[in-house]
Enzyme design. Structure first.
Site, PDB file in Angstrom:
ATOM      1  N   HIS A   1       0.847  -1.199   0.000  1.00  0.00           N
ATOM      2  CA  HIS A   1       0.000   0.000   0.000  1.00  0.00           C
ATOM      3  C   HIS A   1       0.876   1.241   0.000  1.00  0.00           C
ATOM      4  O   HIS A   1       1.866   1.306   0.725  1.00  0.00           O
ATOM      5  CB  HIS A   1      -0.892   0.005   1.248  1.00  0.00           C
ATOM      6  CG  HIS A   1      -1.938   1.083   1.241  1.00  0.00           C
ATOM      7  ND1 HIS A   1      -3.198   0.890   0.715  1.00  0.00           N
ATOM      8  CD2 HIS A   1      -1.912   2.355   1.690  1.00  0.00           C
ATOM      9  CE1 HIS A   1      -3.894   1.999   0.843  1.00  0.00           C
ATOM     10  NE2 HIS A   1      -3.145   2.910   1.431  1.00  0.00           N
TER      11      HIS A   1
ATOM     12  N   ASP B   1     -14.195   3.882   7.172  1.00  0.00           N
ATOM     13  CA  ASP B   1     -13.140   4.699   6.563  1.00  0.00           C
ATOM     14  C   ASP B   1     -13.715   5.602   5.476  1.00  0.00           C
ATOM     15  O   ASP B   1     -13.301   6.748   5.330  1.00  0.00           O
ATOM     16  CB  ASP B   1     -12.025   3.819   5.984  1.00  0.00           C
ATOM     17  CG  ASP B   1     -10.888   4.665   5.413  1.00  0.00           C
ATOM     18  OD1 ASP B   1     -10.288   5.427   6.186  1.00  0.00           O
ATOM     19  OD2 ASP B   1     -10.639   4.602   4.204  1.00  0.00           O
TER      20      ASP B   1
ATOM     21  N   ARG C   1     -12.816  13.963   6.695  1.00  0.00           N
ATOM     22  CA  ARG C   1     -11.457  14.503   6.870  1.00  0.00           C
ATOM     23  C   ARG C   1     -11.061  15.383   5.695  1.00  0.00           C
ATOM     24  O   ARG C   1     -10.407  16.404   5.854  1.00  0.00           O
ATOM     25  CB  ARG C   1     -10.464  13.340   7.014  1.00  0.00           C
ATOM     26  CG  ARG C   1     -10.584  12.626   8.348  1.00  0.00           C
ATOM     27  CD  ARG C   1      -9.820  11.324   8.309  1.00  0.00           C
ATOM     28  NE  ARG C   1      -8.415  11.507   8.029  1.00  0.00           N
ATOM     29  CZ  ARG C   1      -7.624  10.582   7.484  1.00  0.00           C
ATOM     30  NH1 ARG C   1      -8.119   9.394   7.169  1.00  0.00           N
ATOM     31  NH2 ARG C   1      -6.357  10.815   7.275  1.00  0.00           N
TER      32      ARG C   1
ATOM     33  N   SER D   1      -6.612   4.465   8.963  1.00  0.00           N
ATOM     34  CA  SER D   1      -7.265   4.362   7.657  1.00  0.00           C
ATOM     35  C   SER D   1      -6.546   3.316   6.783  1.00  0.00           C
ATOM     36  O   SER D   1      -7.172   2.414   6.213  1.00  0.00           O
ATOM     37  CB  SER D   1      -7.237   5.745   6.990  1.00  0.00           C
ATOM     38  OG  SER D   1      -7.530   5.665   5.633  1.00  0.00           O
TER      39      SER D   1
ATOM     40  N   LYS E   1      -7.834  -0.894   6.140  1.00  0.00           N
ATOM     41  CA  LYS E   1      -8.116  -1.400   4.786  1.00  0.00           C
ATOM     42  C   LYS E   1      -7.278  -2.630   4.472  1.00  0.00           C
ATOM     43  O   LYS E   1      -7.744  -3.564   3.826  1.00  0.00           O
ATOM     44  CB  LYS E   1      -7.874  -0.298   3.759  1.00  0.00           C
ATOM     45  CG  LYS E   1      -9.019   0.714   3.765  1.00  0.00           C
ATOM     46  CD  LYS E   1      -8.853   1.786   2.726  1.00  0.00           C
ATOM     47  CE  LYS E   1      -7.766   2.722   3.069  1.00  0.00           C
ATOM     48  NZ  LYS E   1      -7.954   4.121   2.744  1.00  0.00           N
TER      49      LYS E   1
END
Ligand code: URA
Length: 443
Positions: A91, A170, A177, A192, A196
């Protein structure tokens, strides 16, 4: 309005006040917040107030781990148990020109390690893997779960767009946000990202934490803190996690824009990609293979380079494209990728060594040309983009070509030209270009 939940004997008002005063939230309070938020029982203004309190007051690692787990379990958890082997996911915290997934997925798969990846679309100034893949004719990112599992079990790689109800908390929190200036918070980014990855079902995780002008984390100090936090969460949830801290003071590689990024990914798999892109891919793939138990870092770094040099990684890329319905003939003839009508050269209006390239400005230029989205529903033009010809450290004279834009709307050429010129920062002194990977953080 003060929402009062009798059963839990808790009020969101009190939780906001507690965090506002810098106190530690209990597991029950965090669970209550995420559950009620997911069920639509907390008003946006109260959730936003709590986010701002977290942004300002922070959270300790116990609170962040708890927030992550609650968020991860706010929706479905992807079941990858039918896929054989250790599944390692990767990620990135978001960058411009980041096409690494296109390169490392087939590269890692060429070692027989399963790559079962759920990826996202671009929003705002950062791009998304799914949009890049969809610029390949016929490529289907919405194959069934059965086909996804079958592809990974047969050719070791599949990349699909996120489906199902993965981490709904999220989605809500990120949307709030984004409009309340609370994105750049270490506890909130860590929860976050890691929620995920947990919901995505991977066994181990490699993180690419971007650091610099174009990243959420502008300094090495904050990027290191974010990386350490995520590695600790990984330990808490029993998923081995390694984080690379990487340079985002300029776009990654040279090409920005969907089809142009596919082109550069193929060139890198052929062994002639730009050095920064090649270096980061070698390191990400090495760390993924290491977590999958394929050998030591030193051995794997050499083997990864060999997989590129031998053409095996490129062949795996072809197989991957075809297995998802795409035409792979463009690999041998890159002219078959979508092409824009106009190619315009941009020249420098200053002299000096390139000190930095504002990646946000470049990402925004792409959105204006139609290559990215402002809203989720926006359609994108795969053919447009920017090729950055001068990178940090290069010397430029007035009138030298610094970039090239690929554009379909001729009326926007002047605006984009100005934006690209504005994105370049120069220095009279020699600028050393730093390595792409600053450091690697492990448990
Ligand atoms: N990437 C994410 O997935 N979440 C964040 O909060 C920031 C970057």
């Amino acid at each position: 309005m003060r929402l009062w939940f009798k059963e839990a004997n808790m009020r969101i008002y009190d939780i906001i006040a507690k965090k506002r005063d810098g106190l530690e939230l209990t597991e029950e309070e965090i669970k209550f917040f995420i559950t009620e938020l997911t069920n639509g029982n907390i008003a946006d203004y109260q959730a936003s107030a709590l986010l701002m309190a977290i942004y300002i007051r922070g959270m300790n690692i116990k609170e962040i781990s708890c927030l992550t787990k609650e968020m991860a379990h706010s929706g479905d958890i992807s079941d990858l148990s039918k896929i054989n082997g250790i599944k390692v996911d990767k990620h990135s915290t978001g960058g411009v020109g980041d096409k690494t997934t296109l390169i490392i997925s087939p590269l890692v798969a060429a070692f027989g390690v399963p790559v079962a990846k759920m990826a996202g679309r671009g929003l705002g100034h950062t791009g998304g893997t799914i949009d890049k893949l969809e610029s390949i004719e016929g490529f289907n990112t919405a194959i069934s779960q059965e086909e996804f599992v079958n592809n990974v079990n047969t050719i070791n790689v599949s990349v699909v767009s996120q489906t199902g109800n993965l981490v709904p908390a999220d989605k809500k929190l990120y949307a709030l946000r984004d409009v309340t200036a609370t994105v750049e918070s270490i506890p909130l980014i860590a929860a976050s990202v890691m929620s995920k990855k947990i919901a995505g079902g991977a066994d181990a995780i490699v993180l690419d934490v971007k650091c610099g002008s174009g990243a959420f984390m502008k300094t090495l100090g904050t990027a290191t803190e974010l990386a350490n936090t995520m590695v600790q969460i990984g330990k808490e949830v029993n998923k081995r996690t390694v984080a690379l801290i990487t340079n985002m003071n300029e776009p990654l590689g040279c090409n920005v824009g969907n089809a142009l990024e596919v082109r550069e990914a193929v060139e890198t798999l052929k062994g002639h990609g730009p050095k920064d892109l090649e270096d980061i891919c070698i390191e990400l793939a090495t760390q993924m293979l290491c977590l999958a138990g394929k050998g030591t870092e030193e051995e794997l770094r050499v083997q990864v380079k060999e997989k590129i040099a031998s053409g095996e990684a490129l062949n795996k890329f072809r197989e991957f494209v075809e297995a998802q319905g795409g035409k792979s003939d463009f690999v041998d003839n890159l002219e078959l990728l979508p092409k824009a009508e106009y190619i315009v050269k941009i020249t420098s209006d200053e002299e000096g060594y390139v000190k930095a390239i504002d990646t946000e400005e470049i990402g925004e230029a792409l959105v204006i040309m139609g290559g990215g989205r402002n809203k989720k529903e926006d359609k994108i033009d795969y053919s447009v983009g920017i090729i950055v010809n001068k990178k940090v450290g290069d010397f430029v004279s007035v009138g030298d070509e610094i970039a090239e834009i690929h554009i379909n709307n001729s009326e926007k050429i002047a605006e984009i030209t100005q934006k690209i010129q504005k994105a370049y920062y120069y220095s009279k002194e020699i600028v050393q270009n730093s390595d792409i990977v600053y450091s690697i953080i492990k448990e």
